[in-house]
Motif scaffolding. Structure first.
Motif, PDB file in Angstrom:
ATOM      1  N   SER A  96     -64.486 -28.668 -68.617  1.00 39.50           N
ATOM      2  CA  SER A  96     -65.492 -27.633 -68.791  1.00 39.50           C
ATOM      3  C   SER A  96     -64.815 -26.240 -68.632  1.00 39.50           C
ATOM      4  CB  SER A  96     -66.680 -27.435 -67.758  1.00 39.50           C
ATOM      5  OG  SER A  96     -66.176 -27.174 -66.737  1.00 39.50           O
ATOM      6  N   GLY A  97     -65.418 -25.271 -69.065  1.00 44.48           N
ATOM      7  CA  GLY A  97     -64.824 -23.917 -69.281  1.00 44.48           C
ATOM      8  C   GLY A  97     -65.916 -22.899 -69.377  1.00 44.48           C
ATOM      9  N   ARG A  98     -65.518 -21.675 -69.259  1.00 43.26           N
ATOM     10  CA  ARG A  98     -66.399 -20.313 -69.429  1.00 43.26           C
ATOM     11  C   ARG A  98     -65.439 -19.153 -69.663  1.00 43.26           C
ATOM     12  NH1 ARG A  98     -68.330 -18.604 -63.238  1.00 43.26           N
ATOM     13  NH2 ARG A  98     -66.339 -18.982 -62.264  1.00 43.26           N
ATOM     14  N   GLN A  99     -65.844 -18.175 -70.305  1.00 38.32           N
ATOM     15  CA  GLN A  99     -65.515 -16.966 -70.676  1.00 38.32           C
ATOM     16  C   GLN A  99     -66.233 -15.823 -70.086  1.00 38.32           C
ATOM     17  OE1 GLN A  99     -65.316 -15.810 -74.893  1.00 38.32           O
ATOM     18  NE2 GLN A  99     -63.311 -14.959 -74.354  1.00 38.32           N
ATOM     19  N   PHE A 100     -65.561 -14.941 -69.579  1.00 37.26           N
ATOM     20  CA  PHE A 100     -66.259 -13.860 -68.783  1.00 37.26           C
ATOM     21  C   PHE A 100     -66.397 -12.668 -69.842  1.00 37.26           C
ATOM     22  CE2 PHE A 100     -66.333 -15.683 -64.862  1.00 37.26           C
ATOM     23  CZ  PHE A 100     -65.107 -16.551 -64.816  1.00 37.26           C
ATOM     24  N   SER A 101     -67.137 -11.594 -69.374  1.00 37.73           N
ATOM     25  CA  SER A 101     -67.346 -10.391 -70.343  1.00 37.73           C
ATOM     26  C   SER A 101     -66.153  -9.568 -70.908  1.00 37.73           C
ATOM     27  CB  SER A 101     -68.245  -9.249 -69.706  1.00 37.73           C
ATOM     28  OG  SER A 101     -67.871  -9.066 -68.472  1.00 37.73           O
ATOM     29  N   ASN A 102     -65.223  -9.775 -70.023  1.00 38.14           N
ATOM     30  CA  ASN A 102     -63.795  -9.069 -70.068  1.00 38.14           C
ATOM     31  C   ASN A 102     -63.002 -10.127 -71.134  1.00 38.14           C
ATOM     32  OD1 ASN A 102     -63.028 -11.079 -68.422  1.00 38.14           O
ATOM     33  ND2 ASN A 102     -62.138  -9.501 -67.029  1.00 38.14           N
ATOM     34  N   SER A 103     -63.400 -11.000 -71.660  1.00 37.25           N
ATOM     35  CA  SER A 103     -62.728 -12.083 -72.226  1.00 37.25           C
ATOM     36  C   SER A 103     -62.025 -13.290 -71.619  1.00 37.25           C
ATOM     37  CB  SER A 103     -62.138 -11.368 -73.671  1.00 37.25           C
ATOM     38  OG  SER A 103     -62.876 -10.971 -74.402  1.00 37.25           O
ATOM     39  N   ARG A 104     -61.560 -12.829 -70.387  1.00 31.33           N
ATOM     40  CA  ARG A 104     -60.808 -13.932 -69.542  1.00 31.33           C
ATOM     41  C   ARG A 104     -61.495 -15.136 -69.617  1.00 31.33           C
ATOM     42  NH1 ARG A 104     -60.119 -15.542 -64.174  1.00 31.33           N
ATOM     43  NH2 ARG A 104     -62.026 -14.699 -63.795  1.00 31.33           N
ATOM     44  N   SER A 105     -60.803 -16.375 -69.335  1.00 24.81           N
ATOM     45  CA  SER A 105     -61.568 -17.624 -69.431  1.00 24.81           C
ATOM     46  C   SER A 105     -60.922 -18.444 -68.572  1.00 24.81           C
ATOM     47  CB  SER A 105     -60.977 -18.280 -70.859  1.00 24.81           C
ATOM     48  OG  SER A 105     -61.670 -19.469 -70.985  1.00 24.81           O
ATOM     49  N   GLU A 106     -61.644 -19.368 -67.816  1.00 24.53           N
ATOM     50  CA  GLU A 106     -61.385 -20.315 -66.919  1.00 24.53           C
ATOM     51  C   GLU A 106     -61.750 -21.659 -67.478  1.00 24.53           C
ATOM     52  OE1 GLU A 106     -61.843 -17.858 -62.632  1.00 24.53           O
ATOM     53  OE2 GLU A 106     -63.505 -19.494 -63.557  1.00 24.53           O
ATOM     54  N   MET A 107     -60.730 -22.645 -67.171  1.00 25.62           N
ATOM     55  CA  MET A 107     -61.446 -24.059 -67.363  1.00 25.62           C
ATOM     56  C   MET A 107     -61.329 -25.016 -66.098  1.00 25.62           C
ATOM     57  SD  MET A 107     -58.118 -26.393 -69.323  1.00 25.62           S
ATOM     58  CE  MET A 107     -58.899 -27.879 -68.518  1.00 25.62           C
ATOM     59  N   ASN A 108     -62.302 -25.924 -66.354  1.00 25.00           N
ATOM     60  CA  ASN A 108     -62.322 -26.389 -64.725  1.00 25.00           C
ATOM     61  C   ASN A 108     -62.245 -28.030 -65.225  1.00 25.00           C
ATOM     62  OD1 ASN A 108     -64.085 -28.248 -62.742  1.00 25.00           O
ATOM     63  ND2 ASN A 108     -63.671 -26.284 -61.930  1.00 25.00           N
ATOM     64  N   VAL A 109     -61.690 -28.834 -64.396  1.00 24.06           N
ATOM     65  CA  VAL A 109     -61.422 -30.174 -64.503  1.00 24.06           C
ATOM     66  C   VAL A 109     -61.875 -30.786 -63.015  1.00 24.06           C
ATOM     67  CG1 VAL A 109     -59.998 -32.199 -65.113  1.00 24.06           C
ATOM     68  CG2 VAL A 109     -59.402 -30.127 -66.095  1.00 24.06           C
ATOM     69  N   SER A 110     -63.087 -31.581 -63.163  1.00 26.58           N
ATOM     70  CA  SER A 110     -63.619 -32.107 -62.134  1.00 26.58           C
ATOM     71  C   SER A 110     -63.368 -33.793 -62.114  1.00 26.58           C
ATOM     72  CB  SER A 110     -65.017 -32.106 -61.860  1.00 26.58           C
ATOM     73  OG  SER A 110     -65.565 -33.001 -63.012  1.00 26.58           O
ATOM     74  N   THR A 111     -63.268 -34.041 -60.567  1.00 23.85           N
ATOM     75  CA  THR A 111     -62.824 -35.524 -60.589  1.00 23.85           C
ATOM     76  C   THR A 111     -61.465 -35.951 -61.142  1.00 23.85           C
ATOM     77  OG1 THR A 111     -65.077 -35.835 -60.392  1.00 23.85           O
ATOM     78  CG2 THR A 111     -63.717 -37.899 -60.165  1.00 23.85           C
ATOM     79  N   LEU A 112     -60.411 -35.332 -60.689  1.00 25.06           N
ATOM     80  CA  LEU A 112     -59.280 -35.495 -61.445  1.00 25.06           C
ATOM     81  C   LEU A 112     -58.722 -36.958 -61.588  1.00 25.06           C
ATOM     82  CD1 LEU A 112     -57.416 -32.350 -60.113  1.00 25.06           C
ATOM     83  CD2 LEU A 112     -57.664 -32.639 -62.580  1.00 25.06           C
ATOM     84  N   GLU A 113     -58.130 -37.374 -62.635  1.00 19.50           N
ATOM     85  CA  GLU A 113     -57.501 -38.580 -62.989  1.00 19.50           C
ATOM     86  C   GLU A 113     -55.971 -38.199 -62.923  1.00 19.50           C
ATOM     87  OE1 GLU A 113     -59.588 -40.388 -66.071  1.00 19.50           O
ATOM     88  OE2 GLU A 113     -61.420 -40.401 -64.932  1.00 19.50           O
ATOM     89  N   LEU A 114     -55.337 -39.466 -62.852  1.00 21.55           N
ATOM     90  CA  LEU A 114     -53.913 -39.446 -63.215  1.00 21.55           C
ATOM     91  C   LEU A 114     -53.650 -39.099 -64.466  1.00 21.55           C
ATOM     92  CD1 LEU A 114     -52.559 -42.527 -61.248  1.00 21.55           C
ATOM     93  CD2 LEU A 114     -52.817 -40.098 -60.218  1.00 21.55           C
ATOM     94  N   GLY A 115     -54.417 -39.456 -65.349  1.00 25.10           N
ATOM     95  CA  GLY A 115     -54.101 -39.157 -66.889  1.00 25.10           C
ATOM     96  C   GLY A 115     -54.318 -37.819 -67.387  1.00 25.10           C
ATOM     97  N   ASP A 116     -54.989 -36.834 -66.443  1.00 28.72           N
ATOM     98  CA  ASP A 116     -55.035 -35.470 -66.521  1.00 28.72           C
ATOM     99  C   ASP A 116     -53.776 -34.745 -66.258  1.00 28.72           C
ATOM    100  OD1 ASP A 116     -58.344 -35.512 -64.813  1.00 28.72           O
ATOM    101  OD2 ASP A 116     -57.795 -36.138 -66.929  1.00 28.72           O
ATOM    102  N   SER A 117     -52.885 -35.439 -65.795  1.00 28.08           N
ATOM    103  CA  SER A 117     -51.486 -34.637 -65.919  1.00 28.08           C
ATOM    104  C   SER A 117     -50.974 -34.124 -67.240  1.00 28.08           C
ATOM    105  CB  SER A 117     -50.564 -35.678 -65.133  1.00 28.08           C
ATOM    106  OG  SER A 117     -50.889 -35.828 -63.739  1.00 28.08           O
ATOM    107  N   ALA A 118     -50.851 -32.959 -67.177  1.00 29.79           N
ATOM    108  CA  ALA A 118     -50.440 -32.391 -68.777  1.00 29.79           C
ATOM    109  C   ALA A 118     -50.344 -31.029 -68.567  1.00 29.79           C
ATOM    110  CB  ALA A 118     -51.693 -32.583 -69.800  1.00 29.79           C
ATOM    111  N   LEU A 119     -49.764 -30.605 -69.643  1.00 33.93           N
ATOM    112  CA  LEU A 119     -49.747 -29.082 -69.727  1.00 33.93           C
ATOM    113  C   LEU A 119     -50.930 -28.482 -70.491  1.00 33.93           C
ATOM    114  CD1 LEU A 119     -47.544 -26.449 -69.656  1.00 33.93           C
ATOM    115  CD2 LEU A 119     -46.884 -27.084 -71.860  1.00 33.93           C
TER     116      LEU A 119
END
Lengths: 113, 112
Positions: A65-88
């Motif tokens: 999931s993700g979100r963006q703030f009013s200053n355009s900064r953004s965050e992404m969140n990954v919950s319940t991490l799996e080994l396959g989420d290892s990435a750039l």
């Protein structure tokens, strides 16, 4: 002119944990996109935000999931991490949508153990 | 479903010679194509692009060719330099879209 800044650069998490990645776009850029890069898969589109609204989403499970703030900064969140989420994880910003014009950050290297 | 394909994972070329990187796509709605270059530990950097209304675009040593009937594009680098050694990604987008479809990349090594 500062480029796209992603923090942290490196992250190690344990399977089952959650993680939040941050992206500060180029000043004046209102569109922020996120991509996942894994060996053999190239860059896969996660989602794109513009003026705090998600406009497009790739084919990833709801754990991403993700979100963006009013200053355009953004965050992404990954919950319940799996080994396959290892990435750039790469963030790209652009003044607006379409036609390329994307500038990428250096990415966050996430390792799930 | 990989809509943009780079079938050569790697390419080695002698310095001064031509490097040709290839890319195929399946979606006929793609109207804009881009090439990005990526060094290790850095994000991709934009190299050159081409609109579907053109069949060639040139920028210095870099030229991109588009063959819409074959759904194929190629990047030519002439002459190749050791500093060109990197991974090259082909990308495409559809009209009004706000995301890019990337290929899996080709690692170019220019041998001095």
């Amino acid at each position: 002119k500062a480029g796209v800044t992603q923090t942290p650069r490196y992250l190690i998490k344990t399977r089952g944990q959650q993680v939040t990645l941050s992206c500060s776009p180029i000043s004046g850029h209102r569109s922020v996109s996120w991509y996942q890069q894994t060996p053999g898969q190239g860059l896969q589109f996660l989602f794109e935000y513009f003026s705090e609204t998600q406009r497009n989403k790739g084919n990833f499970p709801g754990r991403f999931s993700g979100r963006q703030f009013s200053n355009s900064r953004s965050e992404m969140n990954v919950s319940t991490l799996e080994l396959g989420d290892s990435a750039l994880y790469l963030c790209a910003s652009s003044p607006d949508s379409g036609g390329g014009g994307y500038t990428f950050g250096s990415g966050t290297r996430l390792t799930v153990v | 479903d990989q809509q943009v394909k780079q079938n050569s994972p790697s390419l080695s070329v002698q310095e001064g010679r031509i490097s040709i990187l290839n890319c195929d796509y399946t979606n006929s709605m793609f109207d804009y194509f881009l090439w990005y270059k990526k060094y290790p530990a850095e994000g991709p950097t934009f190299l050159i692009s081409i609109s579907s209304i053109k069949d060639k675009n040139e920028d210095g040593r870099f030229t991109v060719f588009l063959n819409k009937s074959a759904k194929h594009l190629s990047l030519h680098i002439v002459p190749s330099q050791p500093g060109d050694s990197a991974v090259y990604f082909c990308a495409a987008t559809t009209p009004g879209a706000n995301n890019l479809f990337f290929g899996t990349g080709t690692r170019l090594t220019v041998i001095p």
